[in-house]
Scaffold this active site. Structure first.
Site, PDB file in Angstrom:
ATOM      1  N   LYS A  13       0.829  -1.217   0.000  1.00 56.85           N
ATOM      2  CA  LYS A  13       0.000   0.000   0.000  1.00 56.85           C
ATOM      3  C   LYS A  13       0.865   1.270   0.000  1.00 56.85           C
ATOM      4  O   LYS A  13       0.670   2.158  -0.817  1.00 56.85           O
ATOM      5  CB  LYS A  13      -0.925   0.034   1.235  1.00 56.85           C
ATOM      6  CG  LYS A  13      -1.859  -1.152   1.357  1.00 56.85           C
ATOM      7  CD  LYS A  13      -2.764  -1.043   2.575  1.00 56.85           C
ATOM      8  CE  LYS A  13      -2.039  -1.108   3.921  1.00 56.85           C
ATOM      9  NZ  LYS A  13      -1.580  -2.454   4.315  1.00 56.85           N
ATOM     10  N   ARG A  88      -9.756   0.936   8.059  1.00 60.96           N
ATOM     11  CA  ARG A  88      -9.405  -0.441   8.403  1.00 60.96           C
ATOM     12  C   ARG A  88     -10.554  -1.131   9.128  1.00 60.96           C
ATOM     13  O   ARG A  88     -10.431  -2.301   9.495  1.00 60.96           O
ATOM     14  CB  ARG A  88      -8.187  -0.453   9.325  1.00 60.96           C
ATOM     15  CG  ARG A  88      -6.875  -0.782   8.639  1.00 60.96           C
ATOM     16  CD  ARG A  88      -5.772  -0.593   9.682  1.00 60.96           C
ATOM     17  NE  ARG A  88      -4.583  -1.333   9.422  1.00 60.96           N
ATOM     18  CZ  ARG A  88      -3.487  -0.814   8.858  1.00 60.96           C
ATOM     19  NH1 ARG A  88      -3.461   0.421   8.442  1.00 60.96           N
ATOM     20  NH2 ARG A  88      -2.418  -1.561   8.708  1.00 60.96           N
ATOM     21  N   ARG A 127      11.550  -5.883   5.349  1.00 57.17           N
ATOM     22  CA  ARG A 127      11.160  -4.467   5.218  1.00 57.17           C
ATOM     23  C   ARG A 127      12.027  -3.557   6.088  1.00 57.17           C
ATOM     24  O   ARG A 127      12.279  -3.839   7.247  1.00 57.17           O
ATOM     25  CB  ARG A 127       9.694  -4.296   5.606  1.00 57.17           C
ATOM     26  CG  ARG A 127       9.242  -2.844   5.565  1.00 57.17           C
ATOM     27  CD  ARG A 127       7.786  -2.704   5.273  1.00 57.17           C
ATOM     28  NE  ARG A 127       6.940  -2.990   6.411  1.00 57.17           N
ATOM     29  CZ  ARG A 127       5.602  -2.863   6.398  1.00 57.17           C
ATOM     30  NH1 ARG A 127       5.000  -2.474   5.286  1.00 57.17           N
ATOM     31  NH2 ARG A 127       4.892  -3.151   7.450  1.00 57.17           N
ATOM     32  N   ARG A 160      10.997  -1.771  11.635  1.00 57.77           N
ATOM     33  CA  ARG A 160       9.902  -1.466  12.557  1.00 57.77           C
ATOM     34  C   ARG A 160       9.784  -2.554  13.614  1.00 57.77           C
ATOM     35  O   ARG A 160       9.926  -3.734  13.306  1.00 57.77           O
ATOM     36  CB  ARG A 160       8.586  -1.358  11.788  1.00 57.77           C
ATOM     37  CG  ARG A 160       8.380  -0.002  11.152  1.00 57.77           C
ATOM     38  CD  ARG A 160       7.260   0.032  10.153  1.00 57.77           C
ATOM     39  NE  ARG A 160       6.038  -0.633  10.577  1.00 57.77           N
ATOM     40  CZ  ARG A 160       4.942  -0.727   9.834  1.00 57.77           C
ATOM     41  NH1 ARG A 160       4.916  -0.185   8.620  1.00 57.77           N
ATOM     42  NH2 ARG A 160       3.884  -1.350  10.271  1.00 57.77           N
ATOM     43  N   ARG A 171      -1.607  -9.038  13.151  1.00 57.20           N
ATOM     44  CA  ARG A 171      -2.076  -7.996  12.224  1.00 57.20           C
ATOM     45  C   ARG A 171      -2.860  -8.596  11.065  1.00 57.20           C
ATOM     46  O   ARG A 171      -3.843  -8.024  10.604  1.00 57.20           O
ATOM     47  CB  ARG A 171      -0.894  -7.182  11.711  1.00 57.20           C
ATOM     48  CG  ARG A 171      -0.442  -6.148  12.736  1.00 57.20           C
ATOM     49  CD  ARG A 171       1.031  -5.865  12.652  1.00 57.20           C
ATOM     50  NE  ARG A 171       1.419  -5.216  11.422  1.00 57.20           N
ATOM     51  CZ  ARG A 171       2.647  -5.227  10.930  1.00 57.20           C
ATOM     52  NH1 ARG A 171       3.602  -5.884  11.564  1.00 57.20           N
ATOM     53  NH2 ARG A 171       2.920  -4.594   9.825  1.00 57.20           N
TER      54      ARG A 171
HETATM   55  P1  ADP Z   1       1.246  -1.970   7.421  1.00 58.78           P
HETATM   56  O1  ADP Z   1       2.170  -1.234   6.508  1.00 58.78           O
HETATM   57  O2  ADP Z   1       1.875  -3.185   8.008  1.00 58.78           O
HETATM   58  O3  ADP Z   1      -0.111  -2.180   6.829  1.00 58.78           O
HETATM   59  P2  ADP Z   1       0.712   0.488   8.840  1.00 58.78           P
HETATM   60  O4  ADP Z   1       1.995   1.221   8.788  1.00 58.78           O
HETATM   61  O5  ADP Z   1      -0.348   0.886   7.881  1.00 58.78           O
HETATM   62  O6  ADP Z   1       1.033  -1.071   8.723  1.00 58.78           O
HETATM   63  O7  ADP Z   1       0.088   0.573  10.327  1.00 58.78           O
HETATM   64  C1  ADP Z   1       0.877   0.314  11.472  1.00 58.78           C
HETATM   65  C2  ADP Z   1       0.018   0.328  12.717  1.00 58.78           C
HETATM   66  O8  ADP Z   1      -0.615   1.627  12.879  1.00 58.78           O
HETATM   67  C3  ADP Z   1      -1.168  -0.646  12.743  1.00 58.78           C
HETATM   68  O9  ADP Z   1      -0.780  -1.952  13.135  1.00 58.78           O
HETATM   69  C4  ADP Z   1      -2.090   0.035  13.768  1.00 58.78           C
HETATM   70  O10 ADP Z   1      -1.639  -0.144  15.090  1.00 58.78           O
HETATM   71  C5  ADP Z   1      -1.930   1.499  13.420  1.00 58.78           C
HETATM   72  N1  ADP Z   1      -2.932   1.923  12.385  1.00 58.78           N
HETATM   73  C6  ADP Z   1      -2.665   2.335  11.125  1.00 58.78           C
HETATM   74  N2  ADP Z   1      -3.800   2.639  10.455  1.00 58.78           N
HETATM   75  C7  ADP Z   1      -4.830   2.408  11.314  1.00 58.78           C
HETATM   76  C8  ADP Z   1      -6.240   2.511  11.233  1.00 58.78           C
HETATM   77  N3  ADP Z   1      -6.854   2.925  10.108  1.00 58.78           N
HETATM   78  N4  ADP Z   1      -6.979   2.175  12.327  1.00 58.78           N
HETATM   79  C9  ADP Z   1      -6.394   1.777  13.454  1.00 58.78           C
HETATM   80  N5  ADP Z   1      -5.069   1.633  13.603  1.00 58.78           N
HETATM   81  C10 ADP Z   1      -4.279   1.951  12.559  1.00 58.78           C
END
Ligand code: ADP
Ligand code: ZN
Length: 215
Positions: A13, A88, A127, A160, A171
């Site tokens: 994404k 989400r 990553r 991370r 997740r």
């Molecule tokens: P990834 O790249 O693995 O999809 P992100 O960087 O988008 O992860 O998100 C990292 C963390 O930030 C999530 O695990 C969550 O804790 C928080 N987070 C991000 N977006 C949301 C959201 N829309 N609602 C709730 N928590 C979120």
């Protein structure tokens, strides 16, 4: 053009949202990046947000929705925006819809990146993220030409804390349990496009652009 990128963690994404940002010159809004910036500060909110992120849990809707609504109200979103990692949950999707309605806007397309759990696990361990500009690399498939230094801004790359095999299981399950409903919400509106996220970066990006043509 108002776009959402959806998909399981590490589906790409952030990678495609940044490429789109370059090409279309509209802001890339990543809730993960926004939350990591808040978590790096030194106050009670930072401690709270950090505990959700580090445990692979979603930040509560109320906080998340407010963060995004405030961001979408900024002047740079006038000609469009790319949302990455939001919504989400179904509730987030409904609240986003309500906010956009009030602003006289709508989501044009939702890009869903399909990637298998096996590949996600492989990507997660490789990553690396820039601590300054949040650009994402992968030591196996997309390394920085400067080693552990960001090609764009010269800052250090880090792994991370939530990019490990334990956290990815949580997740991924959260994605299946909570985000699927939000995906179905957009599917029902006929604005969802499924993209195979397992192809080369170049091919995936081309498929995304083809899907957005005519918008
Ligand atoms: P990834 O790249 O693995 O999809 P992100 O960087 O988008 O992860 O998100 C990292 C963390 O930030 C999530 O695990 C969550 O804790 C928080 N987070 C991000 N977006 C949301 C959201 N829309 N609602 C709730 N928590 C979120
Ligand atoms: Zn950087």
């Amino acid at each position: 053009m108002n776009i959402i990128f959806m998909g399981p963690p590490a589906a790409g994404k952030g990678t495609y949202a940044s490429l789109m940002k370059e090409e279309f010159e509209i802001p890339h809004i990543s809730t993960g990046d926004l939350f990591r910036a808040i978590a790096s500060k030194n106050d009670p909110l930072a401690v709270e947000i950090k505990s959700y992120i580090d445990n692979g849990l979603l930040v509560p809707d109320k906080l998340t929705i407010k963060l995004v609504i405030d961001r979408l109200g900024k002047a740079d979103c006038k000609n469009g925006f790319i949302l990455d990692g939001f919504p989400r949950t179904l509730n987030q999707a409904i609240e986003l819809n309500r906010t956009l309605n009030d602003l006289g806007k709508k989501i044009d397309k939702v890009i869903l990146l399909d990637v298998s759990f096996d590949l996600i696990c492989k990507r997660i361990t490789g990553r690396r993220t820039c601590e300054n500009c949040a650009k994402v690399y992968n030591i196996y498939t997309m390394p920085s030409a400067k080693g552990d230094i960001c090609e764009e801004c010269g800052a250090k790359l880090y792994q991370r804390k939530d990019d490990n095999e334990e956290s990815i299981k949580v997740r991924y399950q959260t994605y299946l349990d909570q985000t699927t409903e939000a995906v179905n919400y957009y599917k029902a509106q006929n604005i969802l496009v499924n993209i195979n996220g397992e192809d080369s970066t170049q091919n995936v990006f081309q498929s995304i652009k083809d899907a957005l043509k005519g918008e």
